[in-house]
Structures are given as C-alpha cells and as structure tokens.
Design a protein around this motif. Structure first.
Motif, PDB file in Angstrom:
ATOM      1  N   LYS A 147       0.834  -1.206   0.000  1.00 23.70           N
ATOM      2  CA  LYS A 147       0.000   0.000   0.000  1.00 23.70           C
ATOM      3  C   LYS A 147       0.868   1.254   0.000  1.00 23.70           C
ATOM      4  N   ARG A 148       1.938   1.218   0.810  1.00 17.45           N
ATOM      5  CA  ARG A 148       2.828   2.379   0.879  1.00 17.45           C
ATOM      6  C   ARG A 148       3.498   2.629  -0.470  1.00 17.45           C
ATOM      7  N   GLU A 149       3.975   1.556  -1.091  1.00 24.06           N
ATOM      8  CA  GLU A 149       4.604   1.708  -2.404  1.00 24.06           C
ATOM      9  C   GLU A 149       3.601   2.190  -3.448  1.00 24.06           C
ATOM     10  N   ALA A 150       2.377   1.671  -3.354  1.00 23.56           N
ATOM     11  CA  ALA A 150       1.350   2.117  -4.302  1.00 23.56           C
ATOM     12  C   ALA A 150       1.037   3.595  -4.108  1.00 23.56           C
ATOM     13  N   GLN A 151       0.976   4.033  -2.838  1.00 23.72           N
ATOM     14  CA  GLN A 151       0.706   5.448  -2.574  1.00 23.72           C
ATOM     15  C   GLN A 151       1.848   6.322  -3.081  1.00 23.72           C
ATOM     16  N   LEU A 152       3.092   5.847  -2.876  1.00 26.66           N
ATOM     17  CA  LEU A 152       4.239   6.599  -3.390  1.00 26.66           C
ATOM     18  C   LEU A 152       4.194   6.687  -4.915  1.00 26.66           C
ATOM     19  N   ALA A 153       3.819   5.569  -5.551  1.00 29.94           N
ATOM     20  CA  ALA A 153       3.725   5.572  -7.013  1.00 29.94           C
ATOM     21  C   ALA A 153       2.644   6.537  -7.486  1.00 29.94           C
ATOM     22  N   VAL A 154       1.515   6.562  -6.758  1.00 29.23           N
ATOM     23  CA  VAL A 154       0.432   7.484  -7.128  1.00 29.23           C
ATOM     24  C   VAL A 154       0.878   8.929  -6.949  1.00 29.23           C
ATOM     25  N   ASP A 155       1.543   9.210  -5.823  1.00 29.31           N
ATOM     26  CA  ASP A 155       2.022  10.582  -5.587  1.00 29.31           C
ATOM     27  C   ASP A 155       3.035  10.999  -6.648  1.00 29.31           C
ATOM     28  N   GLU A 156       3.937  10.080  -6.984  1.00 33.20           N
ATOM     29  CA  GLU A 156       4.930  10.393  -8.017  1.00 33.20           C
ATOM     30  C   GLU A 156       4.264  10.634  -9.368  1.00 33.20           C
ATOM     31  N   ALA A 157       3.236   9.822  -9.661  1.00 34.20           N
ATOM     32  CA  ALA A 157       2.513  10.010 -10.921  1.00 34.20           C
ATOM     33  C   ALA A 157       1.802  11.366 -10.942  1.00 34.20           C
ATOM     34  N   LYS A 158       1.250  11.764  -9.787  1.00 30.48           N
ATOM     35  CA  LYS A 158       0.592  13.070  -9.717  1.00 30.48           C
ATOM     36  C   LYS A 158       1.588  14.198  -9.955  1.00 30.48           C
ATOM     37  N   VAL A 159       2.776  14.077  -9.330  1.00 32.58           N
ATOM     38  CA  VAL A 159       3.803  15.114  -9.514  1.00 32.58           C
ATOM     39  C   VAL A 159       4.218  15.199 -10.979  1.00 32.58           C
ATOM     40  N   LYS A 160       4.435  14.030 -11.594  1.00 33.78           N
ATOM     41  CA  LYS A 160       4.811  14.023 -13.009  1.00 33.78           C
ATOM     42  C   LYS A 160       3.705  14.608 -13.876  1.00 33.78           C
ATOM     43  N   ALA A 161       2.456  14.270 -13.549  1.00 28.91           N
ATOM     44  CA  ALA A 161       1.332  14.797 -14.325  1.00 28.91           C
ATOM     45  C   ALA A 161       1.244  16.313 -14.186  1.00 28.91           C
ATOM     46  N   ASP A 162       1.437  16.813 -12.951  1.00 30.88           N
ATOM     47  CA  ASP A 162       1.415  18.273 -12.752  1.00 30.88           C
ATOM     48  C   ASP A 162       2.549  18.944 -13.516  1.00 30.88           C
ATOM     49  N   MET A 164       4.006  17.798 -16.213  1.00 37.35           N
ATOM     50  CA  MET A 164       3.686  17.742 -17.640  1.00 37.35           C
ATOM     51  C   MET A 164       2.648  18.801 -18.003  1.00 37.35           C
ATOM     52  N   LEU A 165       1.643  18.974 -17.144  1.00 35.92           N
ATOM     53  CA  LEU A 165       0.634  19.997 -17.417  1.00 35.92           C
ATOM     54  C   LEU A 165       1.254  21.393 -17.425  1.00 35.92           C
ATOM     55  N   THR A 166       2.180  21.621 -16.492  1.00 37.42           N
ATOM     56  CA  THR A 166       2.851  22.924 -16.450  1.00 37.42           C
ATOM     57  C   THR A 166       3.666  23.159 -17.718  1.00 37.42           C
TER      58      THR A 166
END
Length: 206
Positions: A147-162, A164-166
């Motif tokens: 779960k912790r690794e999945a949450q880290l992966a989700v957070d990292e994906a959000k940062v990358k998405a932000d 990319m949007l920027t």
C-alpha cells in the motif's frame, strides 16, 4: 493431503475388535461389579485413542467416513452374532430392546472414537493457528508495504502529471505569444504596404 499408507488401516481394524469385544461384557455395568466397569472404561479409553490415531493418520474427513463405516459394520456384526448365539448371551428370546442395547454400546464406543478425533483435530487446528500467526503478520507487513509503495507511485505520478501539465501550459503560452507576434508584425507589414500604395497613388495623380 495425507499420504494414506496401508498400515494406517490397522487402527480402524483394532477399533472393530474393541467395539466387538464390548458385546461380551455384561449389559448391567454397575451390578456386575467394578471389574466389568473398569474393563468398559479401558475400552472407552482405547476407543478414544483409536479415534485420535485415525485422525492423525487418515485425516478428519476421510477418517470420519472410515469410523462411521466401522460403527455400522460393528453394529451389524453384533446384531448378527447375538441373534445366532442368543443362549450364550443369556437371551432366551430375541427382544428388540436387547438388540438396541447392544447397538447402543457399539455406538457409544464409536462416539468415544469420534470424540478422540475431534479433540485431536482441535489441537491440530490450534497448533496451526499459532504457527500461522507469524505468517499472518508477514502478510500484513507485505500488504502495508505494498500500500505504501502504491501510494508513493500514485504521488509520483501526480507530480509528473502536474509537471507535464505545467510544461504543456508553458508551451501553449509560448505558441500563443508567437502567434500574436506574427499577427502583429503581419498587421504592421500590411499597414506599411497600404501607406506605401497610397503614397504611390498620390505621386501618380500629381
């Protein structure tokens, strides 16, 4: 799955002998004296031990089927034996109550065997529960780490998405600025051409 070896079936055979031997005891345990009651108690203990061994060797489900077959077969043999040798067993007439009494004694010893199986199975399940507790803790830790690794992966994906949007937004802004610059220069060029044409027209008129 339990490996059922041929000598495992010696325990049910011994149980058949124990149940069958109970037919030679007096039907009135307490009036017959302590010796008869002691023998009956020992037979009950042996039946309990046989049930324990059957559960250990043949398993609870398969061993239970074997034990049920042993009880039914012993009861049938007992009724047949008492019917043939009724004088030996002290019965001048074949009374249904006497038959039921012999069958109940067989069932009682069989029930002691089932009790031995149940006690053995409960102890096995308790031991497995204690042994599986560390495994359950490991599974919980593994799930928490996942779960912790999945949450880290989700957070990292959000940062990358932000990010990319920027970047996309900046690129779009640059393209819009370039477009505006081109349009402005084009308008200035057209305006200059118009003024130049007007100047030529005035010279021609003069």
């Amino acid at each position: 799955m339990i490996d059922k070896k041929s000598y495992y079936y010696l325990t049910p055979a011994l149980l058949v002998v124990i149940i069958f031997s109970s037919n030679f005891l007096s039907t009135d345990l307490f009036k017959a004296g302590y010796s008869n009651f002691s023998v009956w108690f020992v037979l009950s203990l042996f039946s309990f031990a046989c049930g324990w061994l059957i559960n250990k060797t043949l398993g609870y489900i398969y061993g239970g089927k074997i034990l049920f077959a042993v009880i039914v077969a012993s009861g049938f043999i007992s009724v047949l034996l008492v019917s043939i040798f009724k004088e030996y067993f002290g019965m001048s007439d074949l009374i249904v109550e006497n038959m039921i009494l012999y069958i109940l004694r067989n069932i009682t010893l069989g029930a002691m065997s089932f009790f031995g199986m149940a006690v053995c199975e409960v102890m096995i399940l308790q031991r497995e529960s204690v042994q599986s507790k560390p495994k359950q803790d490991d599974i919980k830790k593994y799930v928490e780490n996942a779960k912790r690794e999945a949450q880290l992966a989700v957070d990292e994906a959000k940062v990358k998405a932000d990010r990319m949007l920027t970047d996309v937004q900046q690129t779009m802004n640059e393209m819009i600025n370039r477009k505006e610059q081109v349009e402005r220069r084009l308008k200035e060029f057209i305006q200059a051409e118009r003024e130049l044409i007007k100047a030529y027209e005035k010279e021609d008129e003069e």
